[in-house]
Structures are given as structure tokens and as C-alpha cells.
Design a protein around this motif. Sequence first.
Motif, PDB file in Angstrom:
ATOM      1  N   LYS A   3       0.843  -1.192   0.000  1.00 49.03           N
ATOM      2  CA  LYS A   3       0.000   0.000   0.000  1.00 49.03           C
ATOM      3  C   LYS A   3       0.874   1.235   0.000  1.00 49.03           C
ATOM      4  O   LYS A   3       1.770   1.366   0.832  1.00 49.03           O
ATOM      5  N   LYS A   4       0.634   2.124  -0.943  1.00 45.09           N
ATOM      6  CA  LYS A   4       1.397   3.363  -1.006  1.00 45.09           C
ATOM      7  C   LYS A   4       0.837   4.348   0.020  1.00 45.09           C
ATOM      8  O   LYS A   4      -0.370   4.379   0.263  1.00 45.09           O
ATOM      9  N   PRO A   5       1.699   5.164   0.589  1.00 42.79           N
ATOM     10  CA  PRO A   5       1.189   6.228   1.460  1.00 42.79           C
ATOM     11  C   PRO A   5       0.443   7.252   0.609  1.00 42.79           C
ATOM     12  O   PRO A   5       0.610   7.289  -0.616  1.00 42.79           O
ATOM     13  N   HIS A   6      -0.354   8.074   1.251  1.00 50.00           N
ATOM     14  CA  HIS A   6      -1.078   9.102   0.500  1.00 50.00           C
ATOM     15  C   HIS A   6      -0.082  10.086  -0.106  1.00 50.00           C
ATOM     16  O   HIS A   6       0.711  10.685   0.598  1.00 50.00           O
ATOM     17  N   LEU A   7      -0.125  10.226  -1.412  1.00 52.68           N
ATOM     18  CA  LEU A   7       0.775  11.127  -2.113  1.00 52.68           C
ATOM     19  C   LEU A   7       0.041  12.419  -2.460  1.00 52.68           C
ATOM     20  O   LEU A   7      -1.162  12.400  -2.718  1.00 52.68           O
ATOM     21  N   PRO A   8       0.768  13.539  -2.484  1.00 50.51           N
ATOM     22  CA  PRO A   8       0.111  14.793  -2.866  1.00 50.51           C
ATOM     23  C   PRO A   8      -0.377  14.731  -4.306  1.00 50.51           C
ATOM     24  O   PRO A   8       0.235  14.076  -5.143  1.00 50.51           O
ATOM     25  N   GLU A   9      -1.471  15.420  -4.579  1.00 54.93           N
ATOM     26  CA  GLU A   9      -2.035  15.432  -5.923  1.00 54.93           C
ATOM     27  C   GLU A   9      -2.246  16.856  -6.409  1.00 54.93           C
ATOM     28  O   GLU A   9      -2.389  17.773  -5.609  1.00 54.93           O
ATOM     29  N   LYS A  10      -2.268  17.008  -7.722  1.00 56.16           N
ATOM     30  CA  LYS A  10      -2.585  18.282  -8.359  1.00 56.16           C
ATOM     31  C   LYS A  10      -3.541  18.004  -9.505  1.00 56.16           C
ATOM     32  O   LYS A  10      -3.636  16.884  -9.981  1.00 56.16           O
ATOM     33  N   MET A  11      -4.224  19.058  -9.966  1.00 53.39           N
ATOM     34  CA  MET A  11      -5.108  18.939 -11.125  1.00 53.39           C
ATOM     35  C   MET A  11      -4.376  19.463 -12.356  1.00 53.39           C
ATOM     36  O   MET A  11      -3.772  20.532 -12.317  1.00 53.39           O
ATOM     37  N   CYS A  12      -4.453  18.720 -13.436  1.00 54.29           N
ATOM     38  CA  CYS A  12      -3.850  19.150 -14.696  1.00 54.29           C
ATOM     39  C   CYS A  12      -4.766  20.182 -15.344  1.00 54.29           C
ATOM     40  O   CYS A  12      -5.953  19.915 -15.535  1.00 54.29           O
ATOM     41  N   PRO A  13      -4.243  21.379 -15.678  1.00 56.31           N
ATOM     42  CA  PRO A  13      -5.101  22.416 -16.270  1.00 56.31           C
ATOM     43  C   PRO A  13      -5.553  22.089 -17.698  1.00 56.31           C
ATOM     44  O   PRO A  13      -6.506  22.669 -18.186  1.00 56.31           O
ATOM     45  N   VAL A  14      -4.909  21.149 -18.353  1.00 58.09           N
ATOM     46  CA  VAL A  14      -5.258  20.801 -19.732  1.00 58.09           C
ATOM     47  C   VAL A  14      -6.363  19.748 -19.771  1.00 58.09           C
ATOM     48  O   VAL A  14      -7.422  19.956 -20.351  1.00 58.09           O
ATOM     49  N   CYS A  15      -6.123  18.601 -19.129  1.00 55.34           N
ATOM     50  CA  CYS A  15      -7.095  17.500 -19.209  1.00 55.34           C
ATOM     51  C   CYS A  15      -8.036  17.444 -18.001  1.00 55.34           C
ATOM     52  O   CYS A  15      -8.943  16.628 -17.973  1.00 55.34           O
ATOM     53  N   GLN A  16      -7.811  18.309 -17.008  1.00 51.87           N
ATOM     54  CA  GLN A  16      -8.666  18.392 -15.817  1.00 51.87           C
ATOM     55  C   GLN A  16      -8.713  17.104 -15.009  1.00 51.87           C
ATOM     56  O   GLN A  16      -9.712  16.800 -14.364  1.00 51.87           O
ATOM     57  N   LYS A  33       3.120  21.447 -13.381  1.00 52.80           N
ATOM     58  CA  LYS A  33       1.746  21.901 -13.607  1.00 52.80           C
ATOM     59  C   LYS A  33       0.926  20.899 -14.398  1.00 52.80           C
ATOM     60  O   LYS A  33      -0.291  20.864 -14.289  1.00 52.80           O
ATOM     61  N   TYR A  34       1.594  20.114 -15.252  1.00 53.33           N
ATOM     62  CA  TYR A  34       0.886  19.228 -16.160  1.00 53.33           C
ATOM     63  C   TYR A  34       1.141  17.770 -15.827  1.00 53.33           C
ATOM     64  O   TYR A  34       2.209  17.425 -15.332  1.00 53.33           O
ATOM     65  N   CYS A  35       0.182  16.910 -16.154  1.00 50.72           N
ATOM     66  CA  CYS A  35       0.298  15.494 -15.810  1.00 50.72           C
ATOM     67  C   CYS A  35       1.226  14.742 -16.743  1.00 50.72           C
ATOM     68  O   CYS A  35       1.729  13.686 -16.395  1.00 50.72           O
ATOM     69  N   SER A  36       1.442  15.299 -17.937  1.00 55.25           N
ATOM     70  CA  SER A  36       2.248  14.583 -18.924  1.00 55.25           C
ATOM     71  C   SER A  36       2.918  15.553 -19.882  1.00 55.25           C
ATOM     72  O   SER A  36       2.564  16.735 -19.951  1.00 55.25           O
TER      73      SER A  36
END
Length: 45
Positions: A3-16, A33-36
Motif C-alpha cells: 500500500k502506497k502512502p497518501h501522495l500529494p495530488e494536483k489537477m492538470c489544467p489541460v485535461c482536468q 503543472k501538467y500530468c504529462s
Amino acid sequence: MHKKPHLPEKMCPVCQRPFAWRKKWARDWDQVKYCSERCRRTGSG
């Protein structure tokens, strides 16, 4: 099962879509800023 610990997340402004922290972004997570690469190219163009 690992089980991975909770990792920080962000929203990609392009694909939401949310994307989680990755080890390759450890040094510059604040600048990510972007997921890929594809979304980065789409967003900056």
C-alpha cells in the motif's frame, strides 16, 4: 499487497484530471503543472 502512502495530488489544467506526485518530480514538484509531456505541449502552445 503493497500500500502506497497518501501522495500529494494536483489537477492538470489541460485535461482536468488529478495526478499524483512521482519520484522523478521530487526536486521540482512546486513547478510541475501538467500530468504529462503531451499536456505540457498542449498547454503552452
